[in-house]
Structure formats: structure tokens, C-alpha cells
Scaffold this motif. Structure first.
Motif, PDB file in Angstrom:
ATOM      1  N   ASP A  22       0.886  -1.160  -0.033  1.00  0.00           N
ATOM      2  CA  ASP A  22       0.197  -0.002   0.096  1.00  0.00           C
ATOM      3  C   ASP A  22       0.793   1.264   0.074  1.00  0.00           C
ATOM      4  O   ASP A  22       0.595   2.236  -0.661  1.00  0.00           O
ATOM      5  CB  ASP A  22      -0.718   0.159   1.284  1.00  0.00           C
ATOM      6  N   ARG A  23       1.991   1.245   0.784  1.00  0.00           N
ATOM      7  CA  ARG A  23       2.669   2.161   0.872  1.00  0.00           C
ATOM      8  C   ARG A  23       3.645   2.737  -0.411  1.00  0.00           C
ATOM      9  O   ARG A  23       3.668   3.909  -1.002  1.00  0.00           O
ATOM     10  CB  ARG A  23       3.951   2.054   2.001  1.00  0.00           C
ATOM     11  N   THR A  24       3.827   1.450  -1.247  1.00  0.00           N
ATOM     12  CA  THR A  24       4.560   1.585  -2.604  1.00  0.00           C
ATOM     13  C   THR A  24       3.457   2.323  -3.472  1.00  0.00           C
ATOM     14  O   THR A  24       3.726   2.839  -4.511  1.00  0.00           O
ATOM     15  CB  THR A  24       4.925   0.467  -3.260  1.00  0.00           C
ATOM     16  N   LYS A  25       2.216   1.752  -3.582  1.00  0.00           N
ATOM     17  CA  LYS A  25       1.013   2.371  -4.433  1.00  0.00           C
ATOM     18  C   LYS A  25       0.903   3.753  -4.304  1.00  0.00           C
ATOM     19  O   LYS A  25       0.766   4.697  -5.193  1.00  0.00           O
ATOM     20  CB  LYS A  25      -0.241   1.441  -4.405  1.00  0.00           C
ATOM     21  N   LYS A  26       1.098   4.134  -2.834  1.00  0.00           N
ATOM     22  CA  LYS A  26       0.728   5.735  -2.698  1.00  0.00           C
ATOM     23  C   LYS A  26       2.013   6.545  -3.243  1.00  0.00           C
ATOM     24  O   LYS A  26       1.846   7.473  -3.722  1.00  0.00           O
ATOM     25  CB  LYS A  26       0.917   5.838  -1.067  1.00  0.00           C
ATOM     26  N   ILE A  27       3.130   6.134  -2.905  1.00  0.00           N
ATOM     27  CA  ILE A  27       4.332   6.566  -3.533  1.00  0.00           C
ATOM     28  C   ILE A  27       4.347   6.740  -4.999  1.00  0.00           C
ATOM     29  O   ILE A  27       4.324   7.804  -5.669  1.00  0.00           O
ATOM     30  CB  ILE A  27       5.735   6.012  -3.042  1.00  0.00           C
ATOM     31  N   SER A  28       3.932   5.750  -5.925  1.00  0.00           N
ATOM     32  CA  SER A  28       3.754   5.568  -7.169  1.00  0.00           C
ATOM     33  C   SER A  28       2.581   6.718  -7.579  1.00  0.00           C
ATOM     34  O   SER A  28       3.007   7.272  -8.643  1.00  0.00           O
ATOM     35  CB  SER A  28       3.273   4.150  -7.756  1.00  0.00           C
ATOM     36  N   LEU A  73       5.410  -0.998 -10.664  1.00  0.00           N
ATOM     37  CA  LEU A  73       5.159  -0.568  -9.340  1.00  0.00           C
ATOM     38  C   LEU A  73       6.271  -0.704  -8.431  1.00  0.00           C
ATOM     39  O   LEU A  73       6.519   0.015  -7.596  1.00  0.00           O
ATOM     40  CB  LEU A  73       3.945  -0.902  -8.645  1.00  0.00           C
ATOM     41  N   THR A  74       6.894  -2.080  -8.535  1.00  0.00           N
ATOM     42  CA  THR A  74       7.945  -2.267  -7.594  1.00  0.00           C
ATOM     43  C   THR A  74       9.431  -1.405  -7.763  1.00  0.00           C
ATOM     44  O   THR A  74      10.410  -1.593  -7.013  1.00  0.00           O
ATOM     45  CB  THR A  74       8.295  -3.913  -7.782  1.00  0.00           C
ATOM     46  N   ASP A  75       9.307  -0.498  -8.964  1.00  0.00           N
ATOM     47  CA  ASP A  75      10.673   0.060  -8.954  1.00  0.00           C
ATOM     48  C   ASP A  75      10.736   1.048  -7.876  1.00  0.00           C
ATOM     49  O   ASP A  75      11.744   1.638  -7.452  1.00  0.00           O
ATOM     50  CB  ASP A  75      10.500   1.092 -10.375  1.00  0.00           C
ATOM     51  N   LEU A  76       9.463   1.576  -7.279  1.00  0.00           N
ATOM     52  CA  LEU A  76       9.516   2.426  -5.893  1.00  0.00           C
ATOM     53  C   LEU A  76       9.470   2.001  -4.833  1.00  0.00           C
ATOM     54  O   LEU A  76       8.886   2.530  -3.843  1.00  0.00           O
ATOM     55  CB  LEU A  76       8.527   3.467  -6.411  1.00  0.00           C
ATOM     56  N   VAL A  77       9.509   0.344  -4.486  1.00  0.00           N
ATOM     57  CA  VAL A  77       9.585   0.168  -3.076  1.00  0.00           C
ATOM     58  C   VAL A  77      10.468   0.690  -2.117  1.00  0.00           C
ATOM     59  O   VAL A  77      11.816   0.785  -2.399  1.00  0.00           O
ATOM     60  CB  VAL A  77       9.543  -1.503  -3.372  1.00  0.00           C
ATOM     61  N   PRO A  78       9.982   1.223  -0.961  1.00  0.00           N
ATOM     62  CA  PRO A  78      10.811   1.847  -0.195  1.00  0.00           C
ATOM     63  C   PRO A  78      12.070   0.726   0.621  1.00  0.00           C
ATOM     64  O   PRO A  78      11.596  -0.282   0.738  1.00  0.00           O
ATOM     65  CB  PRO A  78       9.741   2.330   0.942  1.00  0.00           C
ATOM     66  N   GLY A  79      13.038   1.378   0.578  1.00  0.00           N
ATOM     67  CA  GLY A  79      14.102   0.406   1.428  1.00  0.00           C
ATOM     68  C   GLY A  79      13.881   0.674   2.804  1.00  0.00           C
ATOM     69  O   GLY A  79      13.039   1.100   3.420  1.00  0.00           O
ATOM     70  N   ARG A  80      14.710   0.144   3.594  1.00  0.00           N
ATOM     71  CA  ARG A  80      14.718  -0.093   5.136  1.00  0.00           C
ATOM     72  C   ARG A  80      14.932   1.525   5.524  1.00  0.00           C
ATOM     73  O   ARG A  80      16.112   2.044   5.064  1.00  0.00           O
ATOM     74  CB  ARG A  80      15.685  -0.907   5.871  1.00  0.00           C
ATOM     75  N   SER A  81      14.003   1.942   6.415  1.00  0.00           N
ATOM     76  CA  SER A  81      14.308   3.451   6.839  1.00  0.00           C
ATOM     77  C   SER A  81      15.660   3.562   7.726  1.00  0.00           C
ATOM     78  O   SER A  81      15.856   2.678   8.364  1.00  0.00           O
ATOM     79  CB  SER A  81      13.297   3.778   7.685  1.00  0.00           C
ATOM     80  N   SER A  82      16.456   4.462   7.586  1.00  0.00           N
ATOM     81  CA  SER A  82      17.657   4.743   8.215  1.00  0.00           C
ATOM     82  C   SER A  82      17.386   5.608   9.432  1.00  0.00           C
ATOM     83  O   SER A  82      18.328   5.815  10.193  1.00  0.00           O
ATOM     84  CB  SER A  82      18.567   5.487   7.269  1.00  0.00           C
ATOM     85  N   GLY A  83      16.318   5.915   9.661  1.00  0.00           N
ATOM     86  CA  GLY A  83      15.629   6.658  10.859  1.00  0.00           C
ATOM     87  C   GLY A  83      15.955   8.163  10.612  1.00  0.00           C
ATOM     88  O   GLY A  83      15.776   8.762  11.955  1.00  0.00           O
ATOM     89  N   GLY A  84      16.270   8.842   9.595  1.00  0.00           N
ATOM     90  CA  GLY A  84      16.668   9.879   9.461  1.00  0.00           C
ATOM     91  C   GLY A  84      15.290  10.805   9.592  1.00  0.00           C
ATOM     92  O   GLY A  84      14.105  10.282   9.513  1.00  0.00           O
ATOM     93  N   LYS A  85      15.616  12.086   9.602  1.00  0.00           N
ATOM     94  CA  LYS A  85      14.544  13.214   9.772  1.00  0.00           C
ATOM     95  C   LYS A  85      13.788  13.221   8.505  1.00  0.00           C
ATOM     96  O   LYS A  85      14.161  13.121   7.490  1.00  0.00           O
ATOM     97  CB  LYS A  85      15.284  14.497  10.091  1.00  0.00           C
TER      98      LYS A  85
END
Length: 607
Positions: A22-28, A73-85
């Protein structure tokens, strides 16, 4: 794309968690329109960053990934967050909990406030010993929801009327392939088989209509009832270059309408709501939209085009017309003369004629309208690997790997490609498998890593390629005979016997001629197969005698009974006798078997 045969790249479209999907669809939805622009201003980037809850730099990174990617769609799958701002820093457990609380406490007719819902989130997190998210984080999750969905859940359908198109009018479509409507129909004509040219019934048509130009972008004619596979085949035809298919039909026409649609507009039939269709469309960036209940005019474009085509079909020999009253005393079966291949060729020519005719609504030809749209937006991208595209839309199942491969519906599948995972199968989850119901001699297995689909054939290569409907009919026949534990050998023996019955009866029975033609039209297997040997070597002789009996039964049942007795004389094999009895009963020929001792065992077995 991996060049190795039997391997198709996959991107975890089914294994990806729903939250990440769902997150990837929203980003796309936010990034794709921006990536299509030549330049992107800072105001638009800042708005995208605010909408997605990420930094400006990450927006630029996502835009680059989309431009450099494959359009999936999977081109924009988020990676693991580094915890950045500026990034989403909630753990998956907290994200799931927030989503659950919003669904159960906020999206209800009780219309609870944000403050009340946040207190419930805090209490649930503390109870499960999870980090408590900030209130503005929960508020961002709620703001990201669809206003129409929120309004409908909290206020009912009337509360969102102002958010939808006024007056119930269908929204205007302004671009090529912006929306494609798909629907099925039974073709109003009887077709004949390829060998005997005798009637086998009416086929089914699945058509895809580009709403902007009113042109047909996809068409499939089959003897199979509408299903998710029909939709997948129609999408393959719509998204691929049609020139090779036109050459194989021997048709010299232009059909330039090809490309992946941006949105599929469908009714609510079961074949349009499958998991395979949903994930396949999302993987390829195709939005699924469904016709609102009670508003049939929303899907009227495809229905009008199909209706126009059926009016032309009524001019063909063997037509059934629209109803019995219109057909009158016209004998559709006797007048039928077109094979399925010839009907497909005729429909292709009819489509070309339609594309060159003035459309009353457009005021121009569908082909001219398409050309105008392409000139404005560019030529749509087409799918280069039709097989890989179709696999994404095949039905999905899940099975556990064993030492001997996979067992699906009493049939074993094995390939050396499975060996690396057999030793550690106890640590692996059930595998995701796709299967084409038209040919179950092979399956497509998703690797545990989710990077590719592996083609896995029958474990017993001698078994013939069969369709799922043949398989189910054979299992049902075995159960009718009292076989409770179906094994693979008995299953394929029954399939072979049923095929021999069909071949014998194809001269007299329309249903069996249709079954034989369905087998002939099934996709050719890529795995090596060889026909199974005849049991005991006696069946061909028995078949010859029964052929004579079947012919004689049309004229004189007594002659048929005599030939039947001769055919089964001194037959000690109960299976052979049972086969003979089954053949006569299958053809509906009443025989008095009580005078023959050899057939009593066969009749008792049938009972």
C-alpha cells in the motif's frame, strides 16, 4: 530479464506485505506524474514530500528511480528506513497497530474524534509494550486516507456524493489508454470443429475497449467460459504488438492499438476480482476500478461496442440471432460452417472495418481518434515478453515443497531447479505457484527469494498435457466409480479412456466434439511428452469393433447388441469390459445387456 529458459523475473508482487504494498502504491501515485514531466519545480517537490512524509532529497531520488526503472510499481518499493529526519520511522508492528485502530475506531459511523482514537492507540501500544507514536503521526496516517473512503465509512454513501462526479455522469477520459473497459459475451453463432466441421456450440468473446478512442485494444475468442485467465489473455493481446498475431491469421490489416492501460474498468463478476488480477495489475501499474452497483451506464461503452459486433455476427452462417423468436425456424446447427479460427479471422476483419468507420459519438473514426491521442501523448509502451506478462495474471495457489517436488490435485511436479530448496524445505514457507488452467502439465513456482518464477513440469514426463476441466471431470468419474483415494496413475488412465470415448463419439455428440476442439486449442506444452501406451495392447481392437457397433446402433439396436457381444467376447479384463459399457452409455444408446455374461461385471461395476 534472466536469459535462462524456464525462468521469469519476479518482484515479490504476492509475497510483499500489504502495508509495504500500500505504501508503494501511494508513492507511485505521487511520483509517477512528476517523473513524466521534463522539469519538476521545488513547489511540487515540497508538496510531494509533505504528502509522503519524506524529505525533499528522497523525492528527487524516487523520481530518478522511476525514470531509470522498468515502469513497474516495484521500482518504487521503499528500502529500510535509516531513521533520518522526515522519514516514516514507525516499526511494522506499530504501523499495523495504528492501521488496525484507525480502521476499527475511526472509520465507523460513530464518528469518533482524532483525540479519542489516539488515546486508544496509546493504550494498545502500552498493552503490547510497543513504542507510542506521536499524535501528529497518527493524524498523518488518517489524512493520507482517501476522502471518499473516509466519508463513506463514517457517513454513508450520501455523505460522499459531492466528492464524486455530479449527476451520475461517467468521468471524461482525455488520453489514450487512460481507461480500458473489459467485458465478456457469448458469440451469437455456432462454430464447427476443425476435423469433422460439425457444430460444437457457441464460443465466448472477451473484448477490451479503449474509452478515449472507442477502439478495440484487445480481443480473445475461446471455447472456455469467462474466467480470470480470459481476462489475462485479453490483457496480453491488448498490451503486446498485434502484428505477429495478424500474420498468423493471414490477415492484411492495420491494428496499431496496443499498450498497457492505465486503468481497467470492470463489472463485479468473480473473474474480475481475483487476487492474481489485482496483484498483476498493481505490479504493472494498471489501476483497477469497478462499476458502481446500480449504475449500469458506467460500463455502457464496451457493451455498446460488443452489441454492435453481435449485430454483424447475425449475418454469418450458423448464427443463433439474439433470441429464439428472432431465429424462427432457422437451423443454426445445420447452417454452421465457420471454425473458431475462421471466426477469429472474421472478427479481426470486422474490427478493422469498425476502426475505419465514423463513430456517431466521436464524430470521427476510432482509428483517427487514436492517432490524435498518440500524437499528443506519444506511442504507448508495449509488453515485449507476452509469456512473462501472462504468468503475472494466472491463478495463484500455495503448496509445501516435498522430497519429490509438489503435489497439486493428485499430480506430481518436479524439476532439478527445486533441488537447492528441498534440503532446507522444513525452514521454508509454502511456495507461491501459478498454473494455467488450459494446460496443467507445468506450473510456475516463485523462488523463496522472490526474484524469479521457475517452470516446473510433470514429474512423470509420459503423462499427456491436459486442461483443468479434463482433470476435474476425470476425478469426478473416479469418485462415481467408488474410488476414494485417487492416485496419479489411475487419474491419467481415466483421462486417456475419456479421450478415446470423445474421439469415438465426436461423430455423434456435439458436447464431445466441443471437448475435443478445446483440447486441440489448448496451448502447446513446452515440456517433452509422449503418448501413454495402450493397456494390455487390446484396446485398439476393441475400439474398432465398437466403432462398428456405434454405427450400427443408429440403424438397428439388435445389430449393435450383436457386435457388442462380439467385441467383448472372451474379454477377461474387467477394465476393458467396463470401458465398452461406458462407451455405449456415454453415447446414450440403450442396450439390453442381460443376455451377455461378459457384460454383467461391467454393469455391476457401473452401479
Amino acid at each position: 530479464m534472466d536469459a535462462r529458459p524456464g525462468r521469469i523475473e519476479a518482484f515479490g508482487t504476492v509475497t510483499m506485505p500489504d502495508a509495504l504494498w500500500d505504501r508503494t502504491k501511494k508513492i507511485s501515485a505521487v511520483i509517477a506524474p512528476m517523473a513524466a514531466q521534463t522539469t519538476v519545480g521545488r513547489v511540487a517537490v515540497d508538496a510531494a514530500a509533505l504528502s509522503l512524509g519524506i524529505s525533499r532529497r528522497q523525492v528527487y531520488v524516487l523520481i530518478k528511480r522511476h525514470r531509470d526503472g522498468t515502469g513497474l510499481l516495484t521500482d518504487l518499493v521503499p528500502g529500510r528506513s535509516s531513521g533520518g529526519k522526515g522519514t516514516a520511522r514507525l516499526s511494522s508492528e506499530v504501523e499495523d497497530l495504528v492501521r488496525e485502530m484507525v480502521r476499527k475506531q475511526f472509520l465507523t459511523r460513530q464518528k469518533r474524534s482524532l483525540a479519542a482514537v489516539y488515546l486508544d492507540v496509546v493504550g494498545a501500544c502500552r498493552l503490547r509494550q510497543l513504542p507510542v507514536p506521536a499524535r501528529n503521526t497518527v493524524e498523518q496516517r488518517i489524512r493520507a486516507l482517501s476522502p471518499v473512503e473516509v466519508g463513506r465509512r463514517r457517513g454513508g454513501p450520501q455523505a460522499v456524493r459531492s466528492l464524486q462526479s455530479a449527476g451520475g455522469d461517467v468521468p471524461v477520459i482525455g488520453r489514450v489508454l487512460e481507461q480500458v473497459q473489459i467485458d465478456h459475451t457469448v458469440v451469437d453463432v455456432i462454430v464447427v470443429d476443425e476435423r469433422e466441421r460439425r457444430p460444437i456450440g457457441r464460443p465466448y468473446l472477451t473484448a477490451a475497449i479503449n474509452v478515449f478512442s472507442r477502439s478495440l485494444v484487445g480481443m480473445v475468442v475461446t471455447l472456455e467460459a469467462p474466467s480470470a485467465v480470459s481476462v489475462g489473455l485479453c490483457l496480453v493481446h491488448a498490451a503486446t504488438d498485434k502484428r505477429p498475431g495478424l500474420e498468423s491469421l493471414g490477415v492484411d490489416v492495420q491494428w496499431p492499438m496496443s499498450g498497457k492501460p492505465r486503468q481497467l474498468y470492470l463489472d463485479n463478476a468473480s473473474e474480475f476480482t481475483s487476487e492474481a488480477l489485482r496483484r498483476g495489475c498493481e505490479q504493472h501499474g494498471i489501476e483497477l476500478a469497478y462499476r458502481p452497483p446500480g449504475r449500469p451506464h458506467y460500463g455502457g461503452i464496451v457493451e455498446r461496442v460488443i452489441g454492435t459486433a453481435m449485430q454483424q455476427v447475425h449475418e454469418l452462417p450458423g448464427t443463433t440471432f439474439s433470441n429464439p423468436a428472432e431465429r424462427g425456424r432457422y437451423d443454426s446447427d445445420r447452417m454452421a460452417m465457420l471454425t473458431l479460427h475462421e471466426l477469429e479471422k472474421w472478427l479481426t476483419l470486422a474490427v478493422a472495418t469498425y476502426h475505419g468507420s465514423i463513430h456517431s459519438t466521436l464524430g470521427q473514426t476510432p482509428a483517427g481518434r487514436w492517432a490524435e491521442g498518440v500524437e499528443k501523448t506519444g506511442t504507448p509502451a508495449v509488453v515485449s515478453n507476452a509469456r512473462a506478462f501472462l504468468v503475472d495474471f494466472l491463478p495463484v495457489m500455495r503448496r509445501t515443497l516435498t522430497r519429490t517436488g509438489f503435489v497439486i490435485d493428485h499430480v506430481r511436479y518436479f524439476s532439478n531447479s527445486l533441488k537447492p530448496w528441498i534440503s532446507r524445505r522444513s525452514t521454508l514457507d509454502p511456495f507461491l505457484i501459478r498454473r494455467d488452467p488450459r494446460d496443467i502439465s507445468r506450473i510456475w513456482v516463485l523462488e523463496p527469494e522472490g526474484h524469479a518464477c521457475i517452470e516446473v513440469p510433470y514429474q512423470t514426463m509420459a503423462n499427456p498435457a491436459v486442461s483443468l476441466w479434463e482433470h476435474k471431470r476425470a476425478v469426478a468419474r473416479l469418485h462415481e466409480r467408488g474410488v476414494t483415494q485417487v492416485d496419479e496413475a489411475a487419474l491419467f488412465r481415466m483421462i486417456e479412456q475419456m479421450r478415446q470415448i470423445t474421439d469415438t463419439a465426436s461423430r455423434t455428440t456435439k458436447r464431445m466434439r466441443r471437448d475435443a476442439q478445446r483440447r486441440a486449442l489448448a496451448p502447446q506444452p513446452t515440456t517433452a511428452t509422449r503418448p501413454p501406451s495402450t493397456p494390455n495392447g487390446a484396446l485398439p481392437t476393441l475400439m474398432d469393433a465398437l466403432q462398428e457397433a456405434v454405427e450400427a446402433a443408429r440403424l438397428n439396436p439388435a445389430d449393435a447388441r450383436t457386435l457388442f457381444n462380439l467385441a467383448t467376447y472372451k474379454q477377461d479384463d474387467a477394465e476393458q469390459i467396463h470401458y465398452a459399457v461406458s462407451l455405449f452409455l456415454e453415447l446414450g444408446i440403450p442396450l439390453d445387456f442381460h443376455h451377455t455374461t461378459q457384460t454383467e461385471a461391467g454393469l455391476q461395476d457401473l452401479d
